[in-house]
Design a protein around this motif. Sequence first.
Motif, PDB file in Angstrom:
ATOM      1  N   ARG A  22       0.834  -1.204   0.000  1.00  7.18           N
ATOM      2  CA  ARG A  22       0.000   0.000   0.000  1.00  7.18           C
ATOM      3  C   ARG A  22       0.870   1.256   0.000  1.00  7.18           C
ATOM      4  O   ARG A  22       0.582   2.221  -0.703  1.00  7.18           O
ATOM      5  N   ARG A  23       1.961   1.256   0.775  1.00  2.00           N
ATOM      6  CA  ARG A  23       2.875   2.403   0.790  1.00  2.00           C
ATOM      7  C   ARG A  23       3.532   2.601  -0.569  1.00  2.00           C
ATOM      8  O   ARG A  23       3.673   3.733  -1.038  1.00  2.00           O
ATOM      9  N   ALA A  25       2.336   1.632  -3.503  1.00  2.00           N
ATOM     10  CA  ALA A  25       1.323   2.087  -4.450  1.00  2.00           C
ATOM     11  C   ALA A  25       1.024   3.574  -4.257  1.00  2.00           C
ATOM     12  O   ALA A  25       0.840   4.321  -5.229  1.00  2.00           O
ATOM     13  N   GLU A  26       0.985   4.008  -3.011  1.00  2.00           N
ATOM     14  CA  GLU A  26       0.703   5.427  -2.760  1.00  2.00           C
ATOM     15  C   GLU A  26       1.877   6.303  -3.170  1.00  2.00           C
ATOM     16  O   GLU A  26       1.696   7.419  -3.642  1.00  2.00           O
ATOM     17  N   LEU A  28       3.749   5.843  -5.690  1.00  5.32           N
ATOM     18  CA  LEU A  28       3.778   5.939  -7.148  1.00  5.32           C
ATOM     19  C   LEU A  28       2.637   6.766  -7.726  1.00  5.32           C
ATOM     20  O   LEU A  28       2.611   7.008  -8.932  1.00  5.32           O
ATOM     21  N   THR A  29       1.713   7.223  -6.901  1.00  5.65           N
ATOM     22  CA  THR A  29       0.632   8.087  -7.397  1.00  5.65           C
ATOM     23  C   THR A  29       1.147   9.518  -7.500  1.00  5.65           C
ATOM     24  O   THR A  29       2.159   9.870  -6.882  1.00  5.65           O
ATOM     25  N   PRO A  30       0.479  10.376  -8.268  1.00  3.27           N
ATOM     26  CA  PRO A  30       0.910  11.783  -8.363  1.00  3.27           C
ATOM     27  C   PRO A  30       0.928  12.495  -7.006  1.00  3.27           C
ATOM     28  O   PRO A  30       1.847  13.278  -6.722  1.00  3.27           O
ATOM     29  N   ASP A  31      -0.062  12.237  -6.169  1.00  3.13           N
ATOM     30  CA  ASP A  31      -0.077  12.865  -4.842  1.00  3.13           C
ATOM     31  C   ASP A  31       1.100  12.387  -3.985  1.00  3.13           C
ATOM     32  O   ASP A  31       1.730  13.180  -3.270  1.00  3.13           O
ATOM     33  N   GLY A  32       1.405  11.098  -4.064  1.00  5.58           N
ATOM     34  CA  GLY A  32       2.528  10.568  -3.294  1.00  5.58           C
ATOM     35  C   GLY A  32       3.854  11.144  -3.764  1.00  5.58           C
ATOM     36  O   GLY A  32       4.720  11.489  -2.962  1.00  5.58           O
ATOM     37  N   ALA A  33       4.011  11.266  -5.089  1.00  6.27           N
ATOM     38  CA  ALA A  33       5.245  11.846  -5.631  1.00  6.27           C
ATOM     39  C   ALA A  33       5.364  13.308  -5.211  1.00  6.27           C
ATOM     40  O   ALA A  33       6.455  13.780  -4.861  1.00  6.27           O
ATOM     41  N   ARG A  34       4.254  14.026  -5.232  1.00 12.48           N
ATOM     42  CA  ARG A  34       4.262  15.427  -4.815  1.00 12.48           C
ATOM     43  C   ARG A  34       4.640  15.564  -3.349  1.00 12.48           C
ATOM     44  O   ARG A  34       5.421  16.448  -2.966  1.00 12.48           O
ATOM     45  N   ASP A  35       4.119  14.656  -2.513  1.00 13.47           N
ATOM     46  CA  ASP A  35       4.462  14.685  -1.089  1.00 13.47           C
ATOM     47  C   ASP A  35       5.944  14.401  -0.870  1.00 13.47           C
ATOM     48  O   ASP A  35       6.599  15.043  -0.050  1.00 13.47           O
TER      49      ASP A  35
END
Length: 116
Positions: A22-23, A25-26, A28-35
Motif C-alpha cells: 500500500r505504501r 502504491a501510494e 507511485l501516485t501523483p499525490d505521493g510523488a508530490r508529497d
Amino acid sequence: MNRAVWFAAGTGVGVYAVVRARRLAEALTPDGARDRLAGLRHGARLMAEEFASSAAERDAELRERLGLVPHGVPELTPGAAGSGLPGTIAAPEHPDQHPHPRRPGADDRATQEGTS
C-alpha cells in the motif's frame, strides 16, 4: 500449538506485505510523488538554513579571534599603531604632516595652467 504459531507468523507476514504494498502504491501516485518532493524540498531548505547559520556562527568566532569588526572592515583607530591590534594606524603627529606626501602630477599641472 504448532499450528497456532505458524498461523500467527503467516498473518504477521501477510499484514506486513499488505502495508508495504500500500505504501509503494501510494508513493507511485501523483499525490505521493508530490508529497515526497515537498519533503525533499523541505529537507533541503532546512539543511541550507542550518549551513548558513553555522557558517555565520563560525565567521563571527573567527572575526572575534582576529579582532575584526562585525562587518569585516578593520577598525582604523588613530594613535593605536603601537597597540599590536590588527587594522590600526597612527594619526599624523602634526596636522600638516601627511603620511604620503603628494607629488606634482597631471592634475597639479592642469591647475597651474588654468585648465581643468
